[in-house]
Design a protein around this motif. Structure first.
Motif, PDB file in Angstrom:
ATOM      1  N   ILE A   3       3.593   0.553  -6.837  1.00  0.00           N
ATOM      2  CA  ILE A   3       4.039   0.651  -8.234  1.00  0.00           C
ATOM      3  C   ILE A   3       4.997  -0.499  -8.556  1.00  0.00           C
ATOM      4  CG2 ILE A   3       5.377   2.067  -9.848  1.00  0.00           C
ATOM      5  CD1 ILE A   3       4.308   4.531  -8.186  1.00  0.00           C
ATOM      6  N   THR A  59       0.801  -1.220   0.000  1.00  0.00           N
ATOM      7  CA  THR A  59       0.000   0.000   0.000  1.00  0.00           C
ATOM      8  C   THR A  59       0.838   1.277   0.000  1.00  0.00           C
ATOM      9  OG1 THR A  59      -0.172   0.107   2.401  1.00  0.00           O
ATOM     10  CG2 THR A  59      -1.855  -1.168   1.231  1.00  0.00           C
ATOM     11  N   ASP A  60       2.109   1.191   0.334  1.00  0.00           N
ATOM     12  CA  ASP A  60       2.977   2.350   0.141  1.00  0.00           C
ATOM     13  C   ASP A  60       2.996   2.612  -1.358  1.00  0.00           C
ATOM     14  OD1 ASP A  60       5.509   4.071   1.125  1.00  0.00           O
ATOM     15  OD2 ASP A  60       6.021   3.045  -0.741  1.00  0.00           O
ATOM     16  N   LEU A  61       2.825   3.858  -1.756  1.00  0.00           N
ATOM     17  CA  LEU A  61       2.654   4.136  -3.178  1.00  0.00           C
ATOM     18  C   LEU A  61       3.817   3.589  -4.012  1.00  0.00           C
ATOM     19  CD1 LEU A  61       1.018   5.326  -5.391  1.00  0.00           C
ATOM     20  CD2 LEU A  61       1.970   7.565  -4.853  1.00  0.00           C
ATOM     21  N   GLY A  62       5.026   3.861  -3.555  1.00  0.00           N
ATOM     22  CA  GLY A  62       6.192   3.377  -4.296  1.00  0.00           C
ATOM     23  C   GLY A  62       6.201   1.858  -4.380  1.00  0.00           C
ATOM     24  N   GLU A  63       5.924   1.209  -3.263  1.00  0.00           N
ATOM     25  CA  GLU A  63       5.912  -0.259  -3.238  1.00  0.00           C
ATOM     26  C   GLU A  63       4.791  -0.807  -4.111  1.00  0.00           C
ATOM     27  OE1 GLU A  63       7.871  -2.441  -1.639  1.00  0.00           O
ATOM     28  OE2 GLU A  63       8.986  -1.239  -0.190  1.00  0.00           O
ATOM     29  N   GLU A  70       2.675   8.948   4.142  1.00  0.00           N
ATOM     30  CA  GLU A  70       1.480   8.728   3.322  1.00  0.00           C
ATOM     31  C   GLU A  70       0.243   8.406   4.151  1.00  0.00           C
ATOM     32  OE1 GLU A  70       2.203   5.843   0.275  1.00  0.00           O
ATOM     33  OE2 GLU A  70       3.824   7.004  -0.605  1.00  0.00           O
ATOM     34  N   GLY A  71       0.443   7.800   5.326  1.00  0.00           N
ATOM     35  CA  GLY A  71      -0.706   7.373   6.115  1.00  0.00           C
ATOM     36  C   GLY A  71      -1.174   5.978   5.735  1.00  0.00           C
ATOM     37  N   ASN A  72      -0.498   5.352   4.777  1.00  0.00           N
ATOM     38  CA  ASN A  72      -0.931   4.016   4.351  1.00  0.00           C
ATOM     39  C   ASN A  72      -0.702   2.969   5.440  1.00  0.00           C
ATOM     40  OD1 ASN A  72       1.944   4.357   3.758  1.00  0.00           O
ATOM     41  ND2 ASN A  72       1.801   2.257   3.014  1.00  0.00           N
TER      42      ASN A  72
END
Ligand code: SF4
Lengths: 225, 475
Positions: free
Chosen positions: B140, B134-138, B224-226
């Motif tokens: 992707i 859920t981390d944006l980079g992860e 991010e708050g994820n």
């Protein structure tokens, strides 16, 4: 199995440190550090006498893209929340916890607001929490989440609003921790203790900062008093 | 995670030729370097705080067993279930079992390098579960089937165009005419897709930046708050972390937080730091019903007894890689395993063995920038040198290298012979190279001269010049 792993890891650590198990002196050293929880070096930025803590708190928060306002008393909070929502153009359910400090506010007076109590629902427009302290040195709100201030309110809705009493804005993290200890006991903790310093953000795409990653796009902070 | 480290040299060659990667790398590291410098300058106590941070981590490591037991006791009292895992394999098994017992179908994850270290995603998927980063980079990277190339900015090697193409390919419900021009459009698109997943996840897995013995809490530090959505919306929260993460008190955490964000991204602090203590309590209306913490050793306890102990102070800020000229040239994937950059050059050989990790401590210019910015003052170049020694002693380097070093060592221990030999060499090379001033090639030095010229000596050695200078001979 876990028990075997546990004792194997602990004895490997002791072998590496060349110490015996159950050394009373080492246990005492650790216990003393915990009981005394000494402050390490604390930056002067917010601990020097005469610092305007509220101004410092505000300026850091605003630098971190939070929207900060101030009102005179608890009875002004619902209207201030109404203004905040109008400014963002958002409408819908505002969700708050059962914190008695929030319960005492005249919610009915803010006619446009639909305020409900409980945990965040996916379609809520905003969540409202009451901070136990503000930290001036970095513009940080400290929220003790639990039944009074459900943790999901801080992360699920697109807007998070945090109320903080002016007299709980302190200079440093250490001072905020003193408040945490006063409220929850010497080594007590709420289920989550949240340090919040702005709306959520990411720099994961091309290194450019974008506000509103997975958590709130807007953080509204209302200083009361 | 699959180990590609032995192929560092080939990977580096490919990375230098990879135009996309070079474009992404060119855009970024300078920004982080400048931001860190600005944050440091804004806090007069920053350098002193680094000393304090180093000392408190040393003190904690000195009592590591006691603090871990204290942590466990306090976490358990708050309702946590603490599990110990000696190896990656044990940790995977514990987590897969926990998820199975929960009947989990969808598992969401916050960013965790330890989960990369133990190869958790594959294990959960093999057990039939859907796993979502859920981390944006992860996230992707997961779409692309790649691994992180940086410990705090996992997708730093990608450009915005690449991400757009990935979203268009994998989000099949995305209308073709939806604009994805600004980074904000892409973030919004990821937010839309992941929201549903947060809400329907059975188990949420996060790492922990720190554990606190005093309170039995685990700490995540994010922007991010994820991670918070991951851990507070799922029925069960599992923390996967390693034994070196424990701190004594919340005050110690405060000190390290002052160093972490400034060193990592130049922020005064991250947007979120969350201290979690136990599962949902009586009367709570949200939060996970169960809270597990898996403490991984995977070689760290042993490392504590070696000359590499200092690396266990690391708080995973990423400053060393942001400032590393080698990392900046070849990117994180070249390092071939979880931890890239200078920290990887020291930690990777410890975790996967010097046999497989030997290339990393050798891929250094020894410029010392990593140590000069490391908030924990870890002497990374010194530790890389220790690895080179260890590698040499283990007989890893090729014969000609060992022979050459042995010959040099023999000579260096005999100053008179050494000076005669050097005078001879300097005079000969000086005479041979007088015309061009440098050599394109010399016998036995092909590996070095392939990429650079060797400047020809001026004819006399430094020692000779120094002796003349002492005698007052004008230059
Ligand atoms: S080695 Fe130092 S600079 Fe590198 S990640 Fe760890 S703490 Fe940060």
């Amino acid at each position: 199995m876990s028990d075997t792993a546990r004792s194997a890891i602990l004895s490997r650590i002791r072998a590496s440190l060349k110490v015996a198990a159950d050394d009373p002196d080492r246990a005492t050293l650790a216990a003393q550090r915990i009981a005394g929880h000494p402050q390490n070096l604390v930056p002067a930025r917010a601990s020097a006498a005469g610092t305007d803590l509220v101004a410092l708190f505000r300026s850091y928060l605003e630098g971190q893209q939070a929207t900060v306002s101030a009102v005179a008393s608890h009875s002004d909070v619902p209207a201030a929340i109404g203004n905040l929502l109008n400014a963002t153009g958002a409408t819908g359910v505002v969700r708050r916890g059962s914190d008695p400090l929030l319960g005492d506010m005249p919610w009915a007076e803010a006619k446009d607001l639909v305020v409900r109590e409980g945990a965040a629902e996916p379609d809520d427009v905003a969540g409202v929490s009451y901070a136990l302290a503000g930290v001036a040195e970095t513009g940080t709100l400290v929220v003790g989440a639990g039944k009074d201030n459900p943790v999901t309110l801080a992360f699920l809705p697109g807007i998070h609003i945090i109320i903080v009493a002016r007299d709980t804005i302190v200079g440093t993290y250490e001072e905020a921790l003193a408040r945490v200890r006063k409220i929850y006991g010497a080594s007590g903790m709420p289920r989550t203790l949240n340090y919040i310093s702005g709306p959520s953000r990411t720099a994961d795409i091309g290194g450019k900062i974008v506000i509103g990653a997975h958590g709130p796009r807007t953080l509204g902070v209302i200083i009361v008093g | 995670m699959h180990i590609e480290t032995p192929h560092f040299n080939d990977n580096a060659r490919d990375a230098l030729k990879d135009a996309q990667l070079q474009k992404a790398l060119a855009g970024l590291p300078g920004g982080l370097v400048a931001q860190r410098a600005a944050a440091r300058d804004k806090l007069p106590e920053f350098e002193a705080l680094r000393d304090v941070g180093r000392d408190l981590r040393n003190e904690t490591l000195e009592l590591l067993d006691v603090y871990l037991e204290t942590y466990e006791r306090n976490a358990t009292a708050a309702g946590a279930k603490v599990h110990w895992a000696q190896t990656a394999e044990e940790a995977r098994r514990i987590i897969v079992e926990l998820c199975k017992a929960e009947g989990a179908r969808l598992v969401t994850k916050g960013k965790s390098m330890i989960s990369e270290e133990i190869g958790l995603n594959d294990a959960l998927q093999d057990a039939g579960m859907e796993v979502l980063e859920t981390d944006l980079g992860e996230y992707i990277l997961q779409i692309r089937g790649e691994t992180p190339s940086h410990i705090i900015a996992p997708a730093i090697h990608l450009t915005q165009d690449q991400v757009e193409a990935d979203f268009r390919r994998s989000h099949t419900d995305l209308p073709a005419d939806r604009a994805l021009v600004e980074p904000g459009d892409l973030v919004g698109e990821a937010r839309r897709v992941l929201r549903q997943k947060f809400l329907s996840a059975d188990v949420g897995i996060t790492g922990a930046n720190f554990l606190i013995a005093e309170t039995g809490s685990s700490v995540i530090v994010t922007n991010e708050g994820n991670g918070d959505l991951t851990q507070s919306l799922a029925r069960v929260h599992i923390v996967i972390t390693s034994i070196d993460k424990v701190l004594a008190t919340r005050e110690d955490l405060a000190t390290l937080l002052r160093l972490l964000a400034r060193s990592a991204t130049g922020q005064e602090c991250t947007t979120y730091a969350t201290l979690s203590t136990g599962p949902r309590r009586a009367g709570d209306v949200d939060g996970p019903g169960a809270y597990h913490v898996v403490l991984l050793d995977n070689g760290r306890a042993e490392l504590l007894g070696t000359q590499f102990r200092e690396v266990l102070r690391c708080i995973r800020c990423g400053a060393c890689m942001n400032h590393c000229p080698v990392y900046g040239a070849v990117g994180g994937h070249t390092y071939g395993w979880v931890y890239p950059g200078p920290i990887g050059a020291v930690l990777t050989p410890a975790l996967i063995g010097i046999g497989q990790g030997a290339k990393l401590p050798n891929a250094s210019t020894f410029c010392g920038r990593c140590e000069s910015v490391c908030p924990m003052r870890i002497p990374l170049p010194k530790l890389m040198r220790h690895w080179r020694e260890a590698e040499f002693e283990a007989g890893q380097p090729p014969f000609h290298q060992r022979a050459a070093l042995a010959a040099w060592a023999w000579l260096a221990k005999r100053p008179r012979t050494y000076h005669v030999a050097m005078r001879f060499a300097a005079a000969t090379l000086g005479a041979l190279g007088r015309r061009r001033g440098r050599f394109r090639w010399l016998p036995l030095t092909g590996g070095w001269t392939r990429h650079r010229d060797l400047a020809a000596p001026q004819g006399r050695t430094f020692q000779q010049l120094w002796a003349e200078h002492q005698r007052g001979v004008p230059r």
